[in-house]
Design an enzyme around this catalytic site. Structure first.
Site, mmCIF file in Angstrom:
data_model
loop_
_atom_site.group_PDB
_atom_site.id
_atom_site.type_symbol
_atom_site.label_atom_id
_atom_site.label_comp_id
_atom_site.label_asym_id
_atom_site.label_seq_id
_atom_site.Cartn_x
_atom_site.Cartn_y
_atom_site.Cartn_z
ATOM 1 N N LYS A 54 0.833 -1.210 0.000
ATOM 2 C CA LYS A 54 0.000 0.000 0.000
ATOM 3 C C LYS A 54 0.865 1.257 0.000
ATOM 4 C CE LYS A 54 -3.796 -2.486 2.138
ATOM 5 N NZ LYS A 54 -4.344 -3.012 3.382
ATOM 6 N N GLN A 98 -5.079 -1.793 9.510
ATOM 7 C CA GLN A 98 -4.751 -3.063 8.865
ATOM 8 C C GLN A 98 -5.248 -4.229 9.714
ATOM 9 O OE1 GLN A 98 -3.270 -3.537 5.768
ATOM 10 N NE2 GLN A 98 -3.805 -5.669 6.111
ATOM 11 N N ASP A 121 -11.374 2.235 3.818
ATOM 12 C CA ASP A 121 -11.748 0.839 3.583
ATOM 13 C C ASP A 121 -13.249 0.641 3.399
ATOM 14 O OD1 ASP A 121 -10.366 -1.449 3.076
ATOM 15 O OD2 ASP A 121 -10.128 -2.071 5.143
#
Length: 290
Positions: A54, A98, A121
């Site tokens: 990422k 994460q 997200d």
């Protein structure tokens, strides 16, 4: 007939190239660069790889990366305080925790702390609620990536029977809603579905998102179906070397399906591309308001 490969890796590159050009246009008119903050806790090797990927993707397209790595001794409250600070940081447009987190943490509680407009997200209840209502909002990255793959390959969903195998809040449930939004007729199947093969054989569009290596076999697939494999499972050879497989028995199923995503190189790269897209969309919304 051998299935046509749906190349998510190539599509992700195209999306990233477009985002890079868009960001440079913003910088040219004296706007700041968009910023993404990824929070990682502990030393999970797979998570470390995902976070690195990422951060590299951010760098490649000219997006600022505000990575924060914490030892697993950090407290829930300390993480919540960091998220609150990032919510207020004008240079941060997207925040991602994460997953998975070490067991002692309340992951849902942390996701709820992220400001909905910075929820890169797409997992905040407000954004999931907007998806249910068909309103504009940040979308869950992996399901949004699947939808982009289908759209880019001009796969018509209207009136088609779609079966999603898997009911997680990360993939199965939001993906079912996105397919409904495109007028597909949707069935969600799962580990307790009776006679699963009979259900999957009805699907014009079959999506596997269960995390079980190669569980979807050729006899479970309708001839000429479109097969999307969301699973990423790491297996080992006898000599200890690791390799990746999906939830679909690829070599078998490609002989039956009309289209299929490979693993790796299918849905995985699109998850990162949609994370960057979400962050850019959040950035654009905030820049336009200022």
């Amino acid at each position: 007939m051998v299935a046509q490969i749906l190349d998510g890796k190539n599509l992700a590159k195209k999306i990233q190239s477009r985002l890079q050009a868009d960001i440079e246009k913003q910088v040219a008119i004296k706007n700041r660069r968009p910023g993404l903050a990824v929070l990682m806790v502990g030393d999970n090797p797979a998570s470390a790889v995902y976070v690195r990927n990422k951060e590299k993707a951010c760098q490649k397209i000219g997006m600022e990366s505000f990575g924060k790595h914490f030892p697993d001794t950090v407290s829930q409250k300390e993480l919540e305080n960091v998220i609150e600070e990032l919510n207020c940081d004008r240079n941060v447009d997207g925040i991602l925790v994460q997953l998975p987190l070490p067991e002692k943490f309340d992951a849902v509680g942390l996701l709820h702390k992220i400001a909905p407009e910075k929820d890169a997200d797409g997992l905040h209840p407000e954004n999931l609620g907007k998806l249910v209502r068909g309103e504009k909002g940040l979308r869950s990255c992996t399901p949004a990536g699947v939808m982009e793959i289908l759209a880019d390959n001009n796969i018509d969903l209207e009136g088609k029977k779609a079966v999603v195998v898997g009911r997680s809040i990360l993939v199965g449930k939001p993906l079912a809603l996105m397919l409904l939004e495109k007028n597909a007729t949707v069935t969600i199947a799962h580990s307790r579905t009776e006679n699963l093969a009979a259900v999957t054989r009805e699907a014009d569009i079959l999506i596997a998102a269960v995390g079980k290596p190669e569980m979807i076999t050729a006899d479970m697939v309708k001839p000429s179906a479109v097969v999307i494999d969301v699973g990423i499972n790491r297996l080992e050879t006898e000599d200890g070397k690791g390799y990746l497989v999906g939830d679909v028995a690829y070599e078998q199923v490609k002989e039956v399906a009309s289209y299929i995503t490979p693993v790796p190189g299918g849905v995985g790269p699109m998850t990162v591309a949609m994370l960057l897209q979400n962050t850019y969309d959040s950035y654009l919304n905030r820049v336009e308001k200022n």
